[in-house]
Design a protein around this motif. Sequence first.
Motif, PDB file in Angstrom:
ATOM      1  N   MET A 178      33.163  35.183  18.331  1.00 32.53           N
ATOM      2  CA  MET A 178      33.892  36.334  18.134  1.00 32.53           C
ATOM      3  C   MET A 178      35.141  36.465  17.778  1.00 32.53           C
ATOM      4  N   ILE A 179      35.355  37.523  17.510  1.00 31.17           N
ATOM      5  CA  ILE A 179      37.104  37.466  17.774  1.00 31.17           C
ATOM      6  C   ILE A 179      38.177  38.520  18.340  1.00 31.17           C
ATOM      7  N   PRO A 180      37.423  38.660  19.482  1.00 34.09           N
ATOM      8  CA  PRO A 180      38.249  40.105  19.637  1.00 34.09           C
ATOM      9  C   PRO A 180      39.832  40.027  19.633  1.00 34.09           C
ATOM     10  N   TYR A 181      39.773  41.429  20.333  1.00 37.19           N
ATOM     11  CA  TYR A 181      40.788  42.420  19.977  1.00 37.19           C
ATOM     12  C   TYR A 181      42.428  41.857  20.864  1.00 37.19           C
ATOM     13  N   PRO A 182      43.436  41.598  20.509  1.00 39.63           N
ATOM     14  CA  PRO A 182      44.420  40.651  20.790  1.00 39.63           C
ATOM     15  C   PRO A 182      44.722  42.282  22.119  1.00 39.63           C
ATOM     16  N   LYS A 183      45.470  41.713  23.147  1.00 40.57           N
ATOM     17  CA  LYS A 183      46.052  42.854  24.113  1.00 40.57           C
ATOM     18  C   LYS A 183      46.770  42.779  23.333  1.00 40.57           C
ATOM     19  N   THR A 184      47.356  44.858  23.332  1.00 40.71           N
ATOM     20  CA  THR A 184      48.089  45.781  23.088  1.00 40.71           C
ATOM     21  C   THR A 184      49.578  45.312  23.664  1.00 40.71           C
ATOM     22  N   LYS A 185      50.656  45.251  23.378  1.00 45.48           N
ATOM     23  CA  LYS A 185      52.251  44.815  24.124  1.00 45.48           C
ATOM     24  C   LYS A 185      52.496  46.260  24.875  1.00 45.48           C
ATOM     25  N   ARG A 186      53.737  46.115  25.586  1.00 46.04           N
ATOM     26  CA  ARG A 186      54.319  47.218  25.715  1.00 46.04           C
ATOM     27  C   ARG A 186      55.778  46.813  25.148  1.00 46.04           C
ATOM     28  N   PHE A 187      56.271  48.488  24.985  1.00 49.33           N
ATOM     29  CA  PHE A 187      57.314  48.436  24.284  1.00 49.33           C
ATOM     30  C   PHE A 187      58.825  47.071  24.541  1.00 49.33           C
ATOM     31  N   HIS A 188      59.334  46.611  25.631  1.00 45.79           N
ATOM     32  CA  HIS A 188      59.864  45.443  26.029  1.00 45.79           C
ATOM     33  C   HIS A 188      59.240  44.252  25.249  1.00 45.79           C
ATOM     34  N   SER A 189      58.019  44.173  25.453  1.00 46.73           N
ATOM     35  CA  SER A 189      57.304  42.747  24.419  1.00 46.73           C
ATOM     36  C   SER A 189      58.254  42.609  23.199  1.00 46.73           C
ATOM     37  N   VAL A 190      57.823  44.028  22.603  1.00 45.07           N
ATOM     38  CA  VAL A 190      57.718  44.023  20.784  1.00 45.07           C
ATOM     39  C   VAL A 190      59.640  44.234  20.761  1.00 45.07           C
ATOM     40  N   ILE A 191      60.426  44.667  22.117  1.00 42.75           N
ATOM     41  CA  ILE A 191      61.648  44.372  21.932  1.00 42.75           C
ATOM     42  C   ILE A 191      61.966  43.069  21.789  1.00 42.75           C
ATOM     43  N   LYS A 192      61.509  42.473  22.460  1.00 43.80           N
ATOM     44  CA  LYS A 192      62.205  41.097  22.604  1.00 43.80           C
ATOM     45  C   LYS A 192      61.356  39.767  21.302  1.00 43.80           C
ATOM     46  N   THR A 193      60.558  40.010  20.825  1.00 44.70           N
ATOM     47  CA  THR A 193      59.498  40.039  19.979  1.00 44.70           C
ATOM     48  C   THR A 193      60.825  39.808  18.485  1.00 44.70           C
ATOM     49  N   VAL A 194      61.162  40.929  18.251  1.00 45.53           N
ATOM     50  CA  VAL A 194      62.019  41.966  16.866  1.00 45.53           C
ATOM     51  C   VAL A 194      63.362  41.217  17.106  1.00 45.53           C
ATOM     52  N   THR A 195      64.278  41.056  18.349  1.00 42.92           N
ATOM     53  CA  THR A 195      65.055  40.940  18.694  1.00 42.92           C
ATOM     54  C   THR A 195      65.803  39.142  19.451  1.00 42.92           C
ATOM     55  N   TRP A 196      64.920  38.686  19.375  1.00 46.08           N
ATOM     56  CA  TRP A 196      64.258  37.179  19.751  1.00 46.08           C
ATOM     57  C   TRP A 196      65.660  36.051  19.557  1.00 46.08           C
ATOM     58  N   GLN A 197      65.954  36.440  17.905  1.00 44.99           N
ATOM     59  CA  GLN A 197      66.856  35.837  17.080  1.00 44.99           C
ATOM     60  C   GLN A 197      68.534  36.223  16.777  1.00 44.99           C
ATOM     61  N   ARG A 198      68.967  36.512  17.223  1.00 44.62           N
ATOM     62  CA  ARG A 198      71.053  36.701  16.386  1.00 44.62           C
ATOM     63  C   ARG A 198      70.456  37.099  15.074  1.00 44.62           C
ATOM     64  N   PRO A 199      70.779  38.479  14.370  1.00 43.37           N
ATOM     65  CA  PRO A 199      70.688  38.082  12.720  1.00 43.37           C
ATOM     66  C   PRO A 199      72.070  37.478  12.374  1.00 43.37           C
ATOM     67  N   SER A 200      71.655  36.401  11.256  1.00 38.29           N
ATOM     68  CA  SER A 200      72.587  35.575  10.546  1.00 38.29           C
ATOM     69  C   SER A 200      73.911  36.415  10.020  1.00 38.29           C
ATOM     70  N   ASP A 201      73.186  37.205   9.928  1.00 36.90           N
ATOM     71  CA  ASP A 201      74.971  38.261   9.639  1.00 36.90           C
ATOM     72  C   ASP A 201      75.017  39.227  10.782  1.00 36.90           C
ATOM     73  N   PRO A 202      75.731  39.116  11.749  1.00 39.88           N
ATOM     74  CA  PRO A 202      76.242  40.157  12.495  1.00 39.88           C
ATOM     75  C   PRO A 202      76.444  41.654  12.055  1.00 39.88           C
ATOM     76  N   SER A 203      76.786  41.560  11.601  1.00 40.86           N
ATOM     77  CA  SER A 203      77.559  43.064  10.815  1.00 40.86           C
ATOM     78  C   SER A 203      76.122  43.590  10.701  1.00 40.86           C
ATOM     79  N   ALA A 204      75.260  43.051  10.172  1.00 39.60           N
ATOM     80  CA  ALA A 204      73.414  43.456   9.175  1.00 39.60           C
ATOM     81  C   ALA A 204      73.102  44.054  11.088  1.00 39.60           C
ATOM     82  N   GLY A 205      73.404  43.522  12.365  1.00 41.34           N
ATOM     83  CA  GLY A 205      72.143  43.888  13.228  1.00 41.34           C
ATOM     84  C   GLY A 205      70.289  43.600  12.498  1.00 41.34           C
ATOM     85  N   TYR A 206      70.279  44.451  14.182  1.00 44.57           N
ATOM     86  CA  TYR A 206      68.635  44.260  14.216  1.00 44.57           C
ATOM     87  C   TYR A 206      68.076  45.129  13.442  1.00 44.57           C
TER      88      TYR A 206
END
Length: 297
Positions: A1-29
Amino acid sequence: MIPYPKTKRFHSVIKTVTWQRPSDPSAGYPVLKFVGTVKLHDTNAAIDYQKDRGYWLQSRSKIITPLKDNMDFAQTMNPLAKEFFFDRILLHHPTMREYYECGCSIVIYGEWCDGNIQNNVAIYDLPKMFVIFKVRIVDATVASEKYESIDQDSESEQEAARSNNKFWPEPNQWSDIRWPEHSIYSIFDFPTYNIEIDFNQLDLSQNRLVEITRAVKRQCPVGAHFNKPGIGEDVVWTEWAHSRGRLAFKVKETEHSVTKTQRLAAVDVEKLTSLNEFVDYACTENRMIQGLNHLHE
């Protein structure tokens, strides 16, 4: 079977998106657009179709049959599953038909609402219905055991973006799948919401997220569709343009949350001053109901 993955909370998505600093700091996240859909509080269910293996029905954690069922989902859907797929899905959705003919699994995920789970929400006591909220396509030729236990936290977003073996088709490819004569609906049959989240200024979107969740709490949009007043449950937010549906999170309100917090951030258990406070925080009535429902799954 292919189970449905657990849905994250907002803080986890923030961590996923911001875990690496932008290569261009002026561009931001990034600034990302999310679509919000109402989360129905019943039990997760799915139908998995594969050309060489036929189809099977599943709960969140196991394959089910009419003789070994979960909330009567298999007993209700098994007689309809074949006609539903060939007449309502393949006939009108060429992308799914193409992948199905190539041997891929087409997994139809939804919430099975049998009307008898949580009696404090609007959908309580409505007729049984299956509400589709997402579809997954998995290449069955490579979908070995590693895919059978896949979870959003088990691989990075970068790895997922590079993978063509499994993906979530965008809603415009499946949101019209329905069979109302047999109480099968799409979550997009009901009101949806849109928000643009600037990950450089999260406070600007947090208030809006809470406002929308509170509005759903006051009156469930799905209940209203069926002329049934009452409170709603969570809102699930999904980003499609960049993450292909993998970036998703849910926002809860306390009255139906399994914990007693309105905060979008994680609660630090170490900061709770006593064991009694932790019990009061964690052991809500809905948490107990959720645990009992999980035993049935």
